[in-house]
Design an enzyme around this catalytic site. Sequence first.
Site, PDB file in Angstrom:
ATOM      1  N   HIS A 165      12.846  -8.632  -2.028  1.00  0.00           N
ATOM      2  CA  HIS A 165      13.635  -9.018  -3.210  1.00  0.00           C
ATOM      3  C   HIS A 165      12.721  -9.172  -4.430  1.00  0.00           C
ATOM      4  CE1 HIS A 165      16.882 -11.412  -5.317  1.00  0.00           C
ATOM      5  NE2 HIS A 165      15.813 -11.870  -5.946  1.00  0.00           N
ATOM      6  N   GLU A 166      11.612  -9.883  -4.241  1.00  0.00           N
ATOM      7  CA  GLU A 166      10.716 -10.133  -5.381  1.00  0.00           C
ATOM      8  C   GLU A 166       9.985  -8.866  -5.815  1.00  0.00           C
ATOM      9  OE1 GLU A 166      10.863 -12.719  -7.218  1.00  0.00           O
ATOM     10  OE2 GLU A 166      12.238 -13.729  -5.876  1.00  0.00           O
ATOM     11  N   HIS A 169      12.043  -6.863  -8.117  1.00  0.00           N
ATOM     12  CA  HIS A 169      12.045  -7.274  -9.529  1.00  0.00           C
ATOM     13  C   HIS A 169      10.992  -6.480 -10.293  1.00  0.00           C
ATOM     14  CE1 HIS A 169      15.025 -10.397  -9.859  1.00  0.00           C
ATOM     15  NE2 HIS A 169      14.547 -11.046  -8.815  1.00  0.00           N
ATOM     16  N   TYR A 180      16.526 -10.318 -18.408  1.00  0.00           N
ATOM     17  CA  TYR A 180      16.870 -11.340 -17.416  1.00  0.00           C
ATOM     18  C   TYR A 180      17.809 -12.407 -17.971  1.00  0.00           C
ATOM     19  CZ  TYR A 180      16.087 -13.785 -13.014  1.00  0.00           C
ATOM     20  OH  TYR A 180      16.252 -14.369 -11.789  1.00  0.00           O
ATOM     21  N   GLU A 189      19.130  -9.204 -10.757  1.00  0.00           N
ATOM     22  CA  GLU A 189      19.165  -9.959  -9.500  1.00  0.00           C
ATOM     23  C   GLU A 189      19.866  -9.157  -8.401  1.00  0.00           C
ATOM     24  OE1 GLU A 189      18.041 -12.662  -7.992  1.00  0.00           O
ATOM     25  OE2 GLU A 189      16.753 -13.006  -9.703  1.00  0.00           O
ATOM     26  N   ASP A 259      21.541 -21.001 -15.455  1.00  0.00           N
ATOM     27  CA  ASP A 259      21.213 -19.804 -14.680  1.00  0.00           C
ATOM     28  C   ASP A 259      21.057 -18.577 -15.579  1.00  0.00           C
ATOM     29  OD1 ASP A 259      20.737 -18.375 -12.269  1.00  0.00           O
ATOM     30  OD2 ASP A 259      22.829 -17.775 -12.151  1.00  0.00           O
ATOM     31  N   HIS A 264      22.143 -15.326 -11.208  1.00  0.00           N
ATOM     32  CA  HIS A 264      22.279 -15.419  -9.753  1.00  0.00           C
ATOM     33  C   HIS A 264      23.738 -15.628  -9.335  1.00  0.00           C
ATOM     34  CE1 HIS A 264      18.001 -16.687 -10.252  1.00  0.00           C
ATOM     35  NE2 HIS A 264      17.845 -16.025  -9.110  1.00  0.00           N
TER      36      HIS A 264
END
Length: 345
Positions: A165-166, A169, A180, A189, A259, A264
């Site tokens: 996941h990271e 990014h 973002y 995301e 957020d 998210h």
Amino acid sequence: MSEQHDNRDGFIPQYLLEKLAERGNEDAKRTLAQSKDIEKHNEELKKNSESRQLIENIGGQGQRFIYDSENTEQFKRKLVRKEGDSPVQDEIVNVAYDHCGKTLEYLKTKLGHNSIDNQGMDVVCNVHFGKNYANAFWTMNQLSVGDGDNRTFINLSRSIDVVSHEIAHGVTEYVNELKYQFQSGALNEHFSDVVGSAVQQFVKGQTAKMADWLIGDEVVGPDWPGKALRSMKEPGTAHELDDQPAHMRDFKKLPIKIDRGGVHINSGIPNKAFYLTAMEIGTDQAAFLWINAWKNKSIIHPQATFAEAFTAIQEAAEQLVQQGKLPQQATAVVKHAFQEVGVLA
């Protein structure tokens, strides 16, 4: 490429940590305080060009470098395993090394994408980042992963889902620079959830129909009020505080302070569309379609909306079907998926 696309909030969303802290969760309070310190420290590093050159990772041959932060908040503190090295005594180092390798393998063999920047960039991963730090994040072209608190969240390096996941990014940062915040941030995301889920299924030998489609289920501890952080199959059902919508009628218009405008939260909508697509054409083919669409910068620009993402995915599907790289029904499947979530009227 600007730095505004760094995933500063981390794998565990800040708004969720804030909700847990309001309930009196001391671990969440501590992680929030640490996150503020880390963000401040990172901003100072970015302003200092010498420090930036020292820690930023650019170029390479798609090799892995695992560093031990030794429970400090330092990047590249101690190199403990690099590409080709034998396993070390620290199991977390070996797991992170393997997870980075599987992510690179998936990007290359299934998605036709050469590492993070498509040019073979090296992958730098900092493990044991912070003291009992319950998060993981992507910044300055590297991944940093905490050990968790063993109550609300367990060691984040152990989850392939988190690592992939990271790293994704980083891919978004190089492919289309989705800003973002708001819908573009939710797409940012969402794409990381897509890659995280796809790599996890690849490693576990699962098909779309076999997978549980949960995000973060491997890192939630006994004090977490649910089974995971998110569900791509059924957004809004992963835990007691889960307010992810699965349809545009429930889209949450949020201010930037919550957020980052719902990055998210509202990502549940495209997540569901991806899940529906994958169930029909398979996860690998759906992910291949998505990354091809993501590279269409004329449509998926830094402030792209869900509707624009659909247009890019539909165009990519048409092209890939014509090239014989996707099954004939792919375009109809995508259209139906985005109708189901209300992006397409």
